[in-house]
Write a protein that holds these residues in place. Structure first.
Motif, PDB file in Angstrom:
ATOM      1  N   ASN A 120      14.216   0.255   0.132  1.00 41.12           N
ATOM      2  CA  ASN A 120      14.406   1.180   1.254  1.00 41.12           C
ATOM      3  C   ASN A 120      13.265   2.190   1.364  1.00 41.12           C
ATOM      4  N   ILE A 121      12.776   2.658   0.224  1.00 40.25           N
ATOM      5  CA  ILE A 121      11.619   3.567   0.249  1.00 40.25           C
ATOM      6  C   ILE A 121      10.426   2.854   0.877  1.00 40.25           C
ATOM      7  N   SER A 122      10.220   1.584   0.493  1.00 41.55           N
ATOM      8  CA  SER A 122       9.106   0.820   1.068  1.00 41.55           C
ATOM      9  C   SER A 122       9.287   0.615   2.574  1.00 41.55           C
ATOM     10  N   ALA A 123      10.545   0.458   3.019  1.00 41.52           N
ATOM     11  CA  ALA A 123      10.804   0.296   4.458  1.00 41.52           C
ATOM     12  C   ALA A 123      10.356   1.524   5.241  1.00 41.52           C
ATOM     13  N   ALA A 177      24.222  -3.554 -12.166  1.00 38.21           N
ATOM     14  CA  ALA A 177      24.457  -2.592 -11.078  1.00 38.21           C
ATOM     15  C   ALA A 177      23.332  -1.568 -10.973  1.00 38.21           C
ATOM     16  N   ASN A 178      22.884  -1.042 -12.115  1.00 40.18           N
ATOM     17  CA  ASN A 178      21.860  -0.002 -12.069  1.00 40.18           C
ATOM     18  C   ASN A 178      20.494  -0.569 -11.655  1.00 40.18           C
ATOM     19  N   LYS A 179      20.178  -1.787 -12.100  1.00 41.78           N
ATOM     20  CA  LYS A 179      18.937  -2.425 -11.657  1.00 41.78           C
ATOM     21  C   LYS A 179      18.983  -2.709 -10.161  1.00 41.78           C
ATOM     22  N   GLU A 180      20.154  -3.101  -9.671  1.00 37.05           N
ATOM     23  CA  GLU A 180      20.296  -3.345  -8.235  1.00 37.05           C
ATOM     24  C   GLU A 180      20.076  -2.063  -7.432  1.00 37.05           C
ATOM     25  N   LEU A 181      20.578  -0.951  -7.941  1.00 32.74           N
ATOM     26  CA  LEU A 181      20.372   0.328  -7.264  1.00 32.74           C
ATOM     27  C   LEU A 181      18.889   0.683  -7.207  1.00 32.74           C
ATOM     28  N   ILE A 182      18.188   0.473  -8.327  1.00 28.21           N
ATOM     29  CA  ILE A 182      16.750   0.772  -8.357  1.00 28.21           C
ATOM     30  C   ILE A 182      16.002  -0.143  -7.393  1.00 28.21           C
ATOM     31  N   ALA A 183      16.344  -1.450  -7.410  1.00 26.77           N
ATOM     32  CA  ALA A 183      15.666  -2.414  -6.537  1.00 26.77           C
ATOM     33  C   ALA A 183      15.921  -2.112  -5.067  1.00 26.77           C
ATOM     34  N   LEU A 184      17.167  -1.861  -4.700  1.00 27.50           N
ATOM     35  CA  LEU A 184      17.489  -1.533  -3.305  1.00 27.50           C
ATOM     36  C   LEU A 184      16.865  -0.199  -2.904  1.00 27.50           C
ATOM     37  N   TYR A 214      12.270   9.050  21.838  1.00 27.20           N
ATOM     38  CA  TYR A 214      12.320   7.862  20.985  1.00 27.20           C
ATOM     39  C   TYR A 214      11.479   8.061  19.730  1.00 27.20           C
ATOM     40  N   LEU A 215      10.348   8.766  19.847  1.00 27.25           N
ATOM     41  CA  LEU A 215       9.503   9.015  18.681  1.00 27.25           C
ATOM     42  C   LEU A 215      10.247   9.837  17.635  1.00 27.25           C
ATOM     43  N   SER A 216      11.013  10.820  18.094  1.00 28.01           N
ATOM     44  CA  SER A 216      11.824  11.624  17.172  1.00 28.01           C
ATOM     45  C   SER A 216      12.893  10.753  16.515  1.00 28.01           C
ATOM     46  N   TYR A 217      13.498   9.890  17.325  1.00 26.36           N
ATOM     47  CA  TYR A 217      14.525   8.971  16.819  1.00 26.36           C
ATOM     48  C   TYR A 217      13.931   8.100  15.708  1.00 26.36           C
ATOM     49  N   LEU A 218      12.751   7.527  15.965  1.00 32.15           N
ATOM     50  CA  LEU A 218      12.086   6.676  14.979  1.00 32.15           C
ATOM     51  C   LEU A 218      11.725   7.482  13.737  1.00 32.15           C
ATOM     52  N   TYR A 219      11.264   8.695  13.929  1.00 31.67           N
ATOM     53  CA  TYR A 219      10.880   9.569  12.821  1.00 31.67           C
ATOM     54  C   TYR A 219      12.083   9.848  11.927  1.00 31.67           C
ATOM     55  N   TYR A 220      13.231  10.150  12.543  1.00 30.66           N
ATOM     56  CA  TYR A 220      14.466  10.374  11.781  1.00 30.66           C
ATOM     57  C   TYR A 220      14.878   9.109  11.019  1.00 30.66           C
ATOM     58  N   THR A 221      14.718   7.965  11.669  1.00 27.60           N
ATOM     59  CA  THR A 221      15.123   6.701  11.045  1.00 27.60           C
ATOM     60  C   THR A 221      14.273   6.393   9.816  1.00 27.60           C
ATOM     61  N   ILE A 222      12.966   6.607   9.945  1.00 29.79           N
ATOM     62  CA  ILE A 222      12.059   6.394   8.814  1.00 29.79           C
ATOM     63  C   ILE A 222      12.431   7.323   7.651  1.00 29.79           C
ATOM     64  N   THR A 223      12.724   8.572   7.982  1.00 28.37           N
ATOM     65  CA  THR A 223      13.131   9.543   6.960  1.00 28.37           C
ATOM     66  C   THR A 223      14.460   9.152   6.337  1.00 28.37           C
ATOM     67  N   LEU A 224      15.372   8.641   7.163  1.00 27.00           N
ATOM     68  CA  LEU A 224      16.671   8.188   6.659  1.00 27.00           C
ATOM     69  C   LEU A 224      16.485   7.059   5.654  1.00 27.00           C
ATOM     70  N   ALA A 225      15.611   6.094   5.955  1.00 26.52           N
ATOM     71  CA  ALA A 225      15.360   4.982   5.025  1.00 26.52           C
ATOM     72  C   ALA A 225      14.829   5.509   3.697  1.00 26.52           C
ATOM     73  N   PHE A 226      13.917   6.488   3.770  1.00 25.39           N
ATOM     74  CA  PHE A 226      13.362   7.085   2.551  1.00 25.39           C
ATOM     75  C   PHE A 226      14.456   7.782   1.745  1.00 25.39           C
ATOM     76  N   LEU A 227      15.313   8.529   2.441  1.00 31.10           N
ATOM     77  CA  LEU A 227      16.368   9.284   1.769  1.00 31.10           C
ATOM     78  C   LEU A 227      17.398   8.351   1.139  1.00 31.10           C
ATOM     79  N   VAL A 228      17.758   7.285   1.855  1.00 31.22           N
ATOM     80  CA  VAL A 228      18.675   6.275   1.299  1.00 31.22           C
ATOM     81  C   VAL A 228      18.082   5.674   0.025  1.00 31.22           C
ATOM     82  N   GLY A 229      16.784   5.316   0.097  1.00 36.07           N
ATOM     83  CA  GLY A 229      16.113   4.754  -1.064  1.00 36.07           C
ATOM     84  C   GLY A 229      16.073   5.717  -2.231  1.00 36.07           C
ATOM     85  N   LEU A 230      15.808   6.985  -1.939  1.00 32.78           N
ATOM     86  CA  LEU A 230      15.741   7.997  -2.992  1.00 32.78           C
ATOM     87  C   LEU A 230      17.098   8.171  -3.681  1.00 32.78           C
TER      88      LEU A 230
END
Length: 581
Positions: A300-303, A289-296, A99-115
């Motif tokens: 996600n990075i903050s998540a 649209a571009n401001k929305e992308l930056i905000a989202l 589960y820790l690996s699962y959570l670790y991947y999820t946190i990284t996924l949120a960062f990558l989505v935000g990026l």
């Protein structure tokens, strides 16, 4: 510099001019949405394969970040059913060993989505989402809703079978374990569905999900239903989320990138379409649209820094936010404040919350996503889009969420390429007694000169469609019973011309004149004329073969006069200033 800060921090645009009259609506909407987010966040965390507490983490800092940067004033950001399912499907496919690996991947996924979203916003790539056509989005979301809904039957009935994002596997699990149904759990879950739906019908602002949560907790605790087999959350960690960091290992990033890109596009498409709908009702601000992308992206990075998971704008909570009187993002700040208070003081009260109620929250949320009318309308009005809907729908159901949306995206791009490679073309004839020319396929009794072929091209002429245009013109030439002596290329609707298009026209001039067929260019726009001049195509065709309109060209041809006598028709008859914009 100050102007740049104000431009990017939209809170500096609405907060200094805040009206006291908006305060009551913002506060009430913020409290109602905050109350709604508690069960929603926990349910969607469960859907993403995480412990429910992470759903509450995901609606703290991300809400505040979006309130600072987002251009929509009513959009309520947080975990969403579809994005949560994508998270669960994507991370599960990597087969984490704990589960820790699962959570670790999820946190990284949120960062990558935000990026990805942040980068798209910075480079002004908001238009990319237009490549996800509505039939593809609706086909995907409808199939995802089926998968989400039926996937929650296991929690609604307390069945035991593996999670899956393939409908056939889910059905197999349901039918093979249906005899294990826990009737008390089913009763609680169905009662929860009735309460949530009935409350929404009375008024969308009534927090039916919270009512169901409170009633079920009271019922389970005081009647001892957990001892009778009703599955409950148990111990829920209290306090604010700890700080977390994503991994920067490239192999994990490469594994997560396809699902991150999918979530980035789908999440943005969902958020932006909801935001546009809400903005159309208010019209006192503009959603960008571009401001929305930056905000989202920043949300996600903050998540990822607070053990959250990817967030997006949600339809149901945004509608509740709007209908409850929200006028500014202050409502989201108040919602986040309420969630923080819940984390600090109230998480212990969720010990007796049944999983069946969280399943009920999810099932009601996704039931409105399934589009039944859309495909029927497409069947009667646009068969190509209907087939795209069905391929995406069936592909998502049978192949899974990730492959389904990727199939739909590829189909969208293929359709764009297909349509771009086959521009609308028309043969024109004169309307009797007028100087107007129309499509001979749409108008009857038009005057057609058998020696003359008038071709109108509606779209750009470029590498992807020149062969189609050439084949169409040759087809029309062959259909004529007498040889063609002249071709009018009506370019009034041609928006651009690339080098391949220019070289193709050059080859036409050479081929047709070798076959005693002349060519006139008609109605070319300024940018197209500029290209013709740069490539010296005007010299090949002849300046006296370029006209402003079909009538003038036709008059010249019919009277068989030379370019000098044509100029006597008036200063606008001959289009000689090719560099005019």
């Amino acid at each position: 510099m100050g102007m740049d800060i104000k431009k990017n921090l939209t809170i500096l645009q609405w907060l200094p001019n805040y009206k006291r009259t908006n305060l009551f609506g913002d506060v009430s909407a913020g409290l109602i949405v905050g109350v709604l987010l508690v069960p929603q966040g926990m349910a969607y965390a469960m859907l993403a394969g995480l412990n429910p507490i992470h759903g509450l983490y995901a609606v703290t800092l991300p809400l505040l970040v979006y309130a600072l940067l987002g251009s929509s004033r009513q959009l309520a950001v947080g975990p969403g059913a579809m994005v949560s399912l994508l998270v669960g499907a994507g991370i599960s496919s990597l087969s984490p060993d704990s589960y820790l690996s699962y959570l670790y991947y999820t946190i990284t996924l949120a960062f990558l989505v935000g990026l990805i979203q942040f980068s798209m916003g910075v480079f002004k790539l908001g238009f990319v989402v237009n490549f996800l056509s509505q039939p593809v989005i609706k086909g995907f979301t409808s199939a995802a809703a089926f998968i989400i809904g039926f996937g929650q039957v296991k929690n609604l009935l307390k069945l035991s079978f593996p999670n899956s994002n393939h409908i056939q596997t889910i059905f197999s699990g349901i039918f093979s374990t249906i005899d294990q149904t826990h009737w008390l759990t089913m009763g609680i879950g169905l009662a929860g569905i009735v309460i949530i739906k009935y409350a929404k019908k009375i008024h969308p602002a009534i927090p039916g999900s919270l009512i169901a949560v409170v009633l079920s907790i009271v019922l389970v605790k005081f009647m001892g239903l957990s001892d009778k087999g009703v599955l409950v959350l148990g111990e829920v960690p209290g306090g604010l989320p700890g700080f977390s960091l994503p991994t920067f290992e490239m192999n994990i990033w490469l594994s997560l990138f396809p699902i991150a890109l999918t979530i980035s596009l789908v999440g943005f498409a969902e958020s932006f379409s909801i935001g546009k709908t809400l903005q159309a009702r208010h019209k006192n601000y503009h959603i960008n649209a571009n401001k929305e992308l930056i905000a989202l992206g920043m949300a996600n990075i903050s998540a990822s820094f607070i053990r959250g998971f990817p967030v997006t704008g949600g339809l149901s909570r945004s509608a509740v936010n709007d209908q409850s009187g929200a006028k500014t993002p202050l409502s989201s700040i108040i919602s986040a404040g309420l969630i923080i208070l819940t984390l600090v003081f109230f998480t212990s009260y969720f010990y007796y919350l049944p999983y069946a109620i969280l399943a009920a929250v999810i099932i009601v949320a996704v039931s409105s996503i399934v589009d039944f009318k859309g495909p029927l309308e497409l069947w009667t009005k646009d068969r190509k889009d209907f087939y795209m809907f069905m391929v995406t729908f069936l592909g998502t159901l049978t192949m899974g969420i990730v492959l389904g949306i990727l199939t739909g995206m590829i189909l969208s791009l293929m359709l764009v390429i297909y349509r771009a490679s086959r521009p609308h073309m028309a043969q024109l004839g004169r309307v009797p007694g007028t100087n107007n020319f129309r499509n001979i396929q749409r108008f009857n009794n038009l005057e057609i000169n058998n020696d003359l072929l008038i071709v109108r091209i509606d779209g750009p002429i470029y590498f992807a469609n020149v062969d189609y245009i050439n084949d169409k013109i040759n087809q029309w030439r062959k259909e004529r019973t007498t040889p063609i002596k002249m071709i009018f290329l009506n370019m009034e609707s041609v928006t651009s011309l690339d080098s391949t298009g220019v070289m193709t026209i050059q080859s036409w001039v050479k081929e047709w004149r070798n076959n005693d067929i002349d060519l006139y260019i008609i109605g070319a726009k300024g940018p197209v004329r500029d290209v013709l001049v740069k490539w010296h195509l005007i010299e090949s065709i002849g300046e006296d073969h370029v006209f402003l309109d079909t009538h003038t060209a036709s008059t010249f041809y019919e009277k068989n006069i030379d370019a000098k006598s044509l100029q006597r028709l008036g200063p606008y008859a001959l289009q000689s200033n090719f560099k005019a914009k």
